[in-house]
Design an enzyme around this catalytic site. Structure first.
Site, PDB file in Angstrom:
ATOM      1  N   GLU A 173      29.567  12.564   7.891  1.00 43.80           N
ATOM      2  CA  GLU A 173      29.795  12.589   9.452  1.00 43.80           C
ATOM      3  C   GLU A 173      28.550  12.196  10.258  1.00 43.80           C
ATOM      4  O   GLU A 173      27.368  12.490   9.856  1.00 43.80           O
ATOM      5  CB  GLU A 173      30.233  13.865   9.633  1.00 43.80           C
ATOM      6  N   ARG A 188      38.808  26.118   1.994  1.00 47.02           N
ATOM      7  CA  ARG A 188      37.437  25.299   2.282  1.00 47.02           C
ATOM      8  C   ARG A 188      36.428  26.145   2.861  1.00 47.02           C
ATOM      9  O   ARG A 188      35.556  25.477   3.206  1.00 47.02           O
ATOM     10  CB  ARG A 188      38.204  24.277   3.492  1.00 47.02           C
ATOM     11  N   ARG A 190      30.591  20.829  -0.780  1.00 45.68           N
ATOM     12  CA  ARG A 190      30.606  20.705   0.627  1.00 45.68           C
ATOM     13  C   ARG A 190      29.250  21.147   1.425  1.00 45.68           C
ATOM     14  O   ARG A 190      29.348  21.101   2.515  1.00 45.68           O
ATOM     15  CB  ARG A 190      31.972  21.777   1.126  1.00 45.68           C
ATOM     16  N   HIS A 221      30.185  15.901   2.453  1.00 47.87           N
ATOM     17  CA  HIS A 221      30.914  16.574   1.334  1.00 47.87           C
ATOM     18  C   HIS A 221      30.979  15.455   0.031  1.00 47.87           C
ATOM     19  O   HIS A 221      30.989  14.196   0.663  1.00 47.87           O
ATOM     20  CB  HIS A 221      32.261  16.896   1.682  1.00 47.87           C
ATOM     21  N   GLU A 247      31.438  11.744   1.876  1.00 48.33           N
ATOM     22  CA  GLU A 247      31.918  11.693   3.096  1.00 48.33           C
ATOM     23  C   GLU A 247      30.865  12.229   4.474  1.00 48.33           C
ATOM     24  O   GLU A 247      30.691  13.454   4.464  1.00 48.33           O
ATOM     25  CB  GLU A 247      33.174  12.845   3.492  1.00 48.33           C
ATOM     26  N   GLU A 260      34.651  18.568  -5.211  1.00 54.69           N
ATOM     27  CA  GLU A 260      33.930  18.387  -3.800  1.00 54.69           C
ATOM     28  C   GLU A 260      32.981  19.214  -3.652  1.00 54.69           C
ATOM     29  O   GLU A 260      33.194  20.634  -3.175  1.00 54.69           O
ATOM     30  CB  GLU A 260      35.036  18.366  -2.859  1.00 54.69           C
ATOM     31  N   ASP A 286       0.705  -1.280  -0.043  1.00 51.94           N
ATOM     32  CA  ASP A 286      -0.004  -0.215  -0.070  1.00 51.94           C
ATOM     33  C   ASP A 286       0.772   1.190   0.002  1.00 51.94           C
ATOM     34  O   ASP A 286       1.567   1.420   1.168  1.00 51.94           O
ATOM     35  CB  ASP A 286      -0.897  -0.125   1.158  1.00 51.94           C
ATOM     36  N   GLU A 315      33.818  10.451  11.414  1.00 52.42           N
ATOM     37  CA  GLU A 315      33.676  10.411  10.003  1.00 52.42           C
ATOM     38  C   GLU A 315      34.418   8.918   9.294  1.00 52.42           C
ATOM     39  O   GLU A 315      35.355   8.643   9.898  1.00 52.42           O
ATOM     40  CB  GLU A 315      34.268  11.424   9.216  1.00 52.42           C
ATOM     41  N   GLU A 363      36.149  13.529  14.105  1.00 54.85           N
ATOM     42  CA  GLU A 363      35.939  14.948  13.539  1.00 54.85           C
ATOM     43  C   GLU A 363      36.123  15.963  14.627  1.00 54.85           C
ATOM     44  O   GLU A 363      36.646  15.675  15.845  1.00 54.85           O
ATOM     45  CB  GLU A 363      34.496  15.002  12.901  1.00 54.85           C
TER      46      GLU A 363
END
Length: 447
Positions: free
Chosen positions: A138, A316, A338, A245, A136, A336, A58, A196, A189
């Site tokens: 976390e 970063r 982020r 990320h 990645e 990447e 359902d 991580e 981390e």
């Protein structure tokens, strides 16, 4: 008994494996539009008919699936995803398979997140591309699910005794490996009790299935250790939140289409346009990659969370980072993103990222200059000077961006797009009208 890793190609392979290992139940897995895992169990005697005819359920009770008058749905197991569940005993073990959800007439159901991702990867394949991702994820380990009480005071890359989650991570990694999921490395981390575990990159559909499995394994192994694992983006005020990320690349004919040896950044024209596509449409897909009220408590400057629409190699604080090229590592060229967090629906998140990147390639988007300065230290004047915009500041803002996006409606389909926007606006309204403890403490004594 040694723990087996399977490479089943069809239903017959699965049925043989079930008999050989005396599997007691097979869990059929699929997700709703928010990425919540749904499951029901079948006995081995039902497998043959399940592969031929699917298993009905359902759909009206599954968020974003069907209306009550159109409730019949059919789950068809994907034999290639068959694995024994590593967190269950090996005596009369339990296995799982991901499913494709179809309509009763056998056609793909438009609201199935796996179908949405498959459409995008097939579109990429028609252009000669294979889409690879390496997320990645976390997470935090807390004493319980009732309050965010850390189990350690460790920080980035801390070792025991500061890192008290080492044994939990160890068992998570072993469980993932037993299910054929390769792990690259793990570590503590930045925030207390934050961890991580990085997975080896894979094709998008396989990786989305892996992400869902990873979340279950992390929670189950934490539970066995008497602690609680959460992928909530920002559970602790004043500490870094948990991100996801996503490293991504496109390959063509076995070669990395993002690499160009003659470019100063070693990035091909396709890669540059792909990045430009992500930057241009990031505000539109943010509601998919960051889908909760709490996601926007993480996406604020100052906590290593990228909110600014820029790209860089070493920086970063930018939304997109391009890891530095290493000679002889052409295949590792990637970008990447982020901003996503691990509470997203991975099927939809990978879909919207790929769609934005392909849109950039198809339309030849121009990539702005890289911004290597620390954007977190820039004022409004500098941000304007560099033409740097930002992600939505709230779920409401993100939902309205998603609602107005023609590209996202095309990617998600009208049904899923409308249901996702509607769900997020309901969530925002509930949050907007809630009277919080912050308000009571701040205003009640003085007003």
């Amino acid at each position: 008994m040694d723990f087996p890793v399977f490479n089943c190609k069809n239903g017959d392979d699965v049925i043989r494996a079930v008999k050989e290992y005396n599997v007691s139940f097979i869990q059929f897995w699929f997700v709703d539009i928010l990425g919540n895992l749904k499951s029901f169990q079948v006995t081995p005697s039902e497998l043959e008919s399940a592969f031929e005819e699917g298993m009905g359920f359902d759909g009206s009770s599954i968020l974003g699936f069907t209306r009550i008058e159109e409730s019949d749905m059919v789950a068809f197991p994907d034999a290639t995803t068959f694995q024994i569940c590593a967190w269950r005993p090996m005596e009369r073990p339990v296995a799982r398979m991901f499913c494709d959800v179809r309509n009763p007439d056998g056609t793909p159901y438009e609201g199935d997140p796996r179908y949405i991702l498959r459409k995008l990867t097939e579109k990429a394949a028609q252009k000669g591309y294979t889409y690879y991702v390496g997320p990645e994820l976390e997470f935090f380990l807390f004493a319980s699910s009732q309050c965010p009480q850390p189990i350690d005071a460790g920080g980035y890359f801390d070792a025991p005794p500061l890192d008290l989650g080492n044994d939990v991570r160890r068992d998570i990694i072993f469980a993932l490996q037993r299910m054929g999921i390769p792990v690259e490395y793990s570590h503590h981390e930045v925030a207390p009790s934050q961890h991580e575990i990085d997975l080896r990159y894979n094709e998008a559909m396989k990786m989305a299935d892996v992400v869902m499995t990873y979340k279950v394994v992390v929670k189950e192994m934490a539970r066995k250790h008497g602690v609680y694992a959460t992928f909530m983006p920002k559970p602790i005020f004043g500490q870094n939140g948990s991100g996801m990320h996503v490293h991504q690349s496109l390959f063509r004919n076995g070669r990395n289409a993002f690499f160009d040896p003659n470019d100063p950044h070693h990035l091909s024209g396709e890669c540059r346009s792909y990045i430009a596509g992500l930057l241009k449409h990031a505000r539109e897909f943010c509601c998919v990659t960051n889908q909760w009220i709490n996601s926007y408590k993480r996406l604020v400057p100052g906590y290593e969370a990228p909110v600014y629409l820029a790209w860089a190699q070493r920086n970063r604080s930018a939304l997109i980072r391009v890891p530095m090229y290493k000679p002889g590592k052409e295949a590792a060229t990637r970008i990447e993103l982020r901003s996503p967090d691990p509470a997203c629906n991975p099927y939809l998140a990978f879909s919207v990222m790929l769609a934005a990147g392909l849109e950039g390639i198809e339309k030849g988007y121009e990539l702005p200059k890289a911004v290597e300065a620390n954007i977190f230290h820039m004022g409004e004047e500098d941000l304007t000077k560099h033409g740097i915009g930002s992600l939505p500041g709230s779920l409401y803002e993100a939902a309205m961006e998603l609602k107005g996006s023609t590209l996202m409606q095309e990617v998600l389909g009208e049904h899923t797009h409308a249901n996702l926007v509607g769900n997020k606006l309901i969530e925002w309204d509930a949050y907007r009208t809630h009277v919080s403890e912050f308000e009571l403490q701040r205003y009640l004594p003085v007003l």
